[in-house]
Design a protein around this motif. Structure first.
Motif, mmCIF file in Angstrom:
data_model
loop_
_atom_site.group_PDB
_atom_site.id
_atom_site.type_symbol
_atom_site.label_atom_id
_atom_site.label_comp_id
_atom_site.label_asym_id
_atom_site.label_seq_id
_atom_site.Cartn_x
_atom_site.Cartn_y
_atom_site.Cartn_z
ATOM 1 N N LEU B 4 0.847 -1.182 0.000
ATOM 2 C CA LEU B 4 0.000 0.000 0.000
ATOM 3 C C LEU B 4 0.885 1.234 0.000
ATOM 4 O O LEU B 4 1.943 1.247 0.640
ATOM 5 C CB LEU B 4 -0.909 0.030 1.232
ATOM 6 N N GLU B 6 0.486 5.542 0.267
ATOM 7 C CA GLU B 6 -0.308 6.754 0.386
ATOM 8 C C GLU B 6 0.308 7.872 -0.442
ATOM 9 O O GLU B 6 1.537 7.947 -0.595
ATOM 10 C CB GLU B 6 -0.389 7.217 1.848
ATOM 11 N N CYS B 22 -4.751 6.016 -1.567
ATOM 12 C CA CYS B 22 -4.004 4.819 -1.210
ATOM 13 C C CYS B 22 -4.011 3.879 -2.416
ATOM 14 O O CYS B 22 -5.080 3.426 -2.850
ATOM 15 C CB CYS B 22 -4.615 4.121 -0.007
ATOM 16 N N VAL B 24 -3.020 0.352 -4.011
ATOM 17 C CA VAL B 24 -2.778 -1.008 -3.529
ATOM 18 C C VAL B 24 -2.277 -1.882 -4.677
ATOM 19 O O VAL B 24 -2.839 -1.857 -5.772
ATOM 20 C CB VAL B 24 -4.072 -1.613 -2.944
ATOM 21 N N TRP B 34 -10.606 -1.899 3.784
ATOM 22 C CA TRP B 34 -9.445 -1.029 3.571
ATOM 23 C C TRP B 34 -9.631 0.244 4.384
ATOM 24 O O TRP B 34 -10.633 0.944 4.207
ATOM 25 C CB TRP B 34 -9.296 -0.751 2.078
ATOM 26 N N GLN B 77 -7.506 1.588 -6.092
ATOM 27 C CA GLN B 77 -7.174 2.665 -5.167
ATOM 28 C C GLN B 77 -8.389 2.992 -4.296
ATOM 29 O O GLN B 77 -9.537 2.840 -4.719
ATOM 30 C CB GLN B 77 -6.779 3.942 -5.923
ATOM 31 N N CYS B 95 -2.746 4.191 5.338
ATOM 32 C CA CYS B 95 -3.796 3.285 4.864
ATOM 33 C C CYS B 95 -3.353 1.861 5.186
ATOM 34 O O CYS B 95 -2.138 1.574 5.295
ATOM 35 C CB CYS B 95 -4.092 3.462 3.383
ATOM 36 N N ARG B 97 -4.777 -2.578 5.170
ATOM 37 C CA ARG B 97 -5.788 -3.596 4.901
ATOM 38 C C ARG B 97 -6.337 -4.106 6.222
ATOM 39 O O ARG B 97 -5.574 -4.361 7.159
ATOM 40 C CB ARG B 97 -5.196 -4.765 4.115
ATOM 41 N N GLY B 108 0.622 1.020 4.711
ATOM 42 C CA GLY B 108 1.486 1.856 3.906
ATOM 43 C C GLY B 108 2.545 2.512 4.791
ATOM 44 O O GLY B 108 2.521 2.370 6.014
#
Lengths: 112, 117
Positions: B4, B6, B22, B24, B34, B77, B95, B97, B108
């Motif tokens: 991830l 940002e 964010c 991914v 998320w 995203q 950010c 998961r 991130g």
């Protein structure tokens, strides 16, 4: 909301020692499935935040066995045995039992 | 591997909106949840909210009137918008998961946002 208290803002220890970081919840984190919804995380400068422990005591894949999560109800502990130089970091607990999800205030492990 | 990242402006003026992205890779945002988390100066961490695999959202009540989390599945995203910012929104924004079994298992690096005129 559920409040998590990490009493120690900082802990000073020497490499090789054992340390325990505590996290107290304002209510039980035990769900009806028998699991405690308490996790532990490590933050080091320049690194992404690392998930260490889930459900109070389940170590994430790849996390060294020196990291041990324990506790139940409202009292939880993250213990690190034989602290290594890379373990000096900030540690947070997180509860995911109820929304809003809440973090502890963090405990910084510092070199004595 | 799930990654991830940002991105967004590092400086926002008071009363304006803060917008972050964010991005991914290695996993589809149409699975799991998320989230956005922020860390204030002094190390306090706050969960802001998350968007689910279906696009539904859940927000921290402390932010509910100011926050919006959306997504673009074609770009993999998701986005954070925080309105009417003040200096108290100065923080590092992350950010991550979220899965029920393994909450916030990937993060991130974080992006520092300062609110200042």
């Amino acid at each position: 909301q559920i409040t998590l208290t990490q009493q120690a803002e900082s802990l000073w220890i020497s490499p090789g020692e054992r340390v325990s970081i505590t996290c107290r919840a304002s209510q039980s984190l035990l769900y009806t499935d028998g699991k405690h919804y308490l996790s532990w995380y490590q933050q080091r400068p320049g690194q992404t935040t690392k998930a260490l422990i889930y459900h109070a005591s389940v170590r994430t894949d790849g996390v060294p066995t020196r990291f041990i999560g324990s506790g139940s109800g409202t009292e939880f502990t993250l213990s690190i045995e034989h602290v290594q130089p890379e373990d000096f970091a900030i540690y947070y607990c997180l509860q995911t039992l109820k929304s809003p999800l809440t973090f502890g205030s963090g405990t910084k492990l510092e070199i004595k | 591997e799930v990654q991830l990242q940002e991105s967004g402006p590092g400086l926002v003026k008071p009363s304006q909106s803060l917008s972050l992205t964010c991005s991914v890779t290695g996993y589809s945002i149409t699975s799991n949840y998320w989230g956005w988390i922020r860390k204030f100066p002094g190390n306090k961490m706050e969960w802001m909210g998350y968007i689910s695999y279906s696009g539904s959202t859940s927000y921290n009540p402390s932010l509910k009137s100011r926050i919006s989390i959306t997504r673009d599945t074609s770009k993999n995203q998701f986005f954070l918008q925080l309105n009417s910012v003040t200096t108290e929104d100065t923080a590092t924004y992350y950010c991550a998961r979220y899965r029920v079994a393994t909450p916030f298992d990937y993060w991130g690096q974080g992006v520092m946002v300062t609110v200042s005129s």
